[in-house]
Design an enzyme around this catalytic site. Structure first.
Site, mmCIF file in Angstrom:
data_model
loop_
_atom_site.group_PDB
_atom_site.id
_atom_site.type_symbol
_atom_site.label_atom_id
_atom_site.label_comp_id
_atom_site.label_asym_id
_atom_site.label_seq_id
_atom_site.Cartn_x
_atom_site.Cartn_y
_atom_site.Cartn_z
ATOM 1 N N LEU A 101 17.680 -76.508 -41.860
ATOM 2 C CA LEU A 101 17.733 -75.655 -43.042
ATOM 3 C C LEU A 101 17.001 -74.366 -42.702
ATOM 4 O O LEU A 101 15.987 -74.395 -41.998
ATOM 5 C CB LEU A 101 17.060 -76.339 -44.245
ATOM 6 C CG LEU A 101 17.673 -77.656 -44.727
ATOM 7 C CD1 LEU A 101 16.816 -78.256 -45.851
ATOM 8 C CD2 LEU A 101 19.108 -77.455 -45.218
ATOM 9 N N ASP A 102 17.515 -73.245 -43.168
ATOM 10 C CA ASP A 102 16.828 -71.980 -42.936
ATOM 11 C C ASP A 102 15.390 -72.062 -43.436
ATOM 12 O O ASP A 102 15.073 -72.839 -44.348
ATOM 13 C CB ASP A 102 17.537 -70.841 -43.668
ATOM 14 C CG ASP A 102 18.912 -70.545 -43.089
ATOM 15 O OD1 ASP A 102 19.162 -70.930 -41.927
ATOM 16 O OD2 ASP A 102 19.736 -69.949 -43.814
ATOM 17 N N LYS A 103 14.529 -71.238 -42.872
ATOM 18 C CA LYS A 103 13.114 -71.233 -43.251
ATOM 19 C C LYS A 103 12.936 -71.186 -44.764
ATOM 20 O O LYS A 103 12.152 -71.950 -45.328
ATOM 21 C CB LYS A 103 12.418 -70.027 -42.609
ATOM 22 C CG LYS A 103 10.978 -69.835 -43.058
ATOM 23 C CD LYS A 103 10.372 -68.577 -42.461
ATOM 24 C CE LYS A 103 8.957 -68.350 -42.991
ATOM 25 N NZ LYS A 103 8.356 -67.104 -42.431
#
Length: 345
Positions: A148-150
């Site tokens: 998952l993106d930051k």
């Protein structure tokens, strides 16, 4: 060549080939050990002299195995991990000897990389799991099969051993087309898609900025298939002409490309609120919102995206496991403020 069996204190396993045994030593060992080690890892152990075939150290992975052959293997202890574990709090939804499922908060990078060598989810998992990590590729570390993106929050699963890692990786590579894998997200976007339910089928590739992605023509060299299914759950600040200033949508992924939902929603004119990369042209829309929505949107410091559901087949039991996580407080506050904006109209 030194014989590691003369001084080995590590656990050994003695195997005897069954009547139907045939083929290469590395392939036979990988199958006989039930996926405990990958074939490439077995091949490496053979080349290091950790396997004896019929009482003699064998360093040839392609050596043939026949019925009745005795094979002895030194089982390696997993190496210490790089990076090191760090005591970072985790919200664990489920954990056993094969997998761990967590609800990742926004702001936490999944994997160490340039500019983020510490303070990541991998660091946290190494510390949390400790000796229950039996090693991925011979190293005591978690197996990351999706990211998952930051600044995207939500449910994420990691493997704790090689066999689980390969099983989960195969499910994610299949994208749920032939298995039970399911991933669903909730997002708050600008505007409202023309259709309340639909599919975005638009290949993605690198944009001019190497950290970003863009919709590409299929003929482009780096274009990769990307399919997102969406449904509008709620419309905010809706006008008489059925347009809306913002919407809450659910997205289900049929593929899993970098920034897929973010790019696809921007592609149809509904970028995610707070997205620093793909909604720059919509920043002035905040001035159209009534309070408290205006202040809340202006202060919302990340893309409004949450992976609320993940389902997969357990790598050992075969059971289909489903996990959900409610939207975090900051995103719920955003939704509440937009709903209050409706009341103010």
């Amino acid at each position: 060549m030194n014989d590691p069996f003369k001084q080995a204190e590590r656990p050994r396993k003695v195997l005897v080939a069954e009547e139907e045994a045939e083929g290469r030593l590395d392939a036979w060992l990988a199958a006989t050990l039930g996926g405990e080690f990958s074939r490439s890892r077995i091949k490496s152990l053979i080349e290091q002299g950790a396997v004896r075939h019929k009482g003699v150290v064998c360093t040839e992975p392609k050596r043939k195995v026949a019925a009745g052959d005795q094979v002895e293997i030194i089982l390696p202890e997993p190496e210490d991990p790089e990076p090191k574990g760090e005591d970072i709090p985790l919200e664990v939804l489920y954990e056993d000897s094969d997998v761990i499922v967590i609800s990742k908060p926004a702001g936490l990078v999944v994997h160490p990389g340039a500019g983020n060598w510490t303070g990541t989810l991998v660091n946290a998992l190494i510390h949390h799991c400790r000796d229950s990590l039996s090693g991925i590729g011979g190293v005591r570390r978690p197996g990351i099969v999706h990211r998952l993106d930051k600044d995207t929050s939500g449910v994420l699963v990691a493997a704790k051993n090689d066999a689980a890692h390969r099983h989960l990786a195969a499910q994610f590579a299949d994208h749920g087309r032939t298995g039970p894998l399911e991933r669903a997200y909730q997002a708050v976007v600008w505007g409202r898609p023309k259709q309340l339910r639909g599919t975005i089928d638009a290949p993605l590739g690198r944009s001019g900025d190497r950290t970003k992605r863009a919709v590409k023509r299929e003929a482009s060299g780096d274009a990769r298939e990307a399919v997102t299914h969406y449904e509008v759950l709620e419309r905010f600040l809706e006008k008489p002409d059925a347009t809306a200033l913002a919407s809450l949508i659910e997205c289900q992924l049929e593929t899993g490309r970098t920034h897929q939902i973010r790019v696809h929603m921007a592609h149809i004119g509904c970028p995610l609120i707070g997205d620093p990369d793909y909604s720059a042209g919509f920043r002035t829309k905040v001035n159209l919102l009534p309070e408290p929505a205006k202040s809340t949107v202006r202060d919302f410091g990340r893309q409004a995206l949450h992976a609320y559901l993940l389902a997969f087949e357990h790598p050992r039991t075969g059971d289909v496991m489903t996990f959900t996580a409610p939207v975090p407080k900051d995103m719920q506050h955003l939704i509440d403020a937009l709903q209050q904006g409706d009341d103010a109209l």
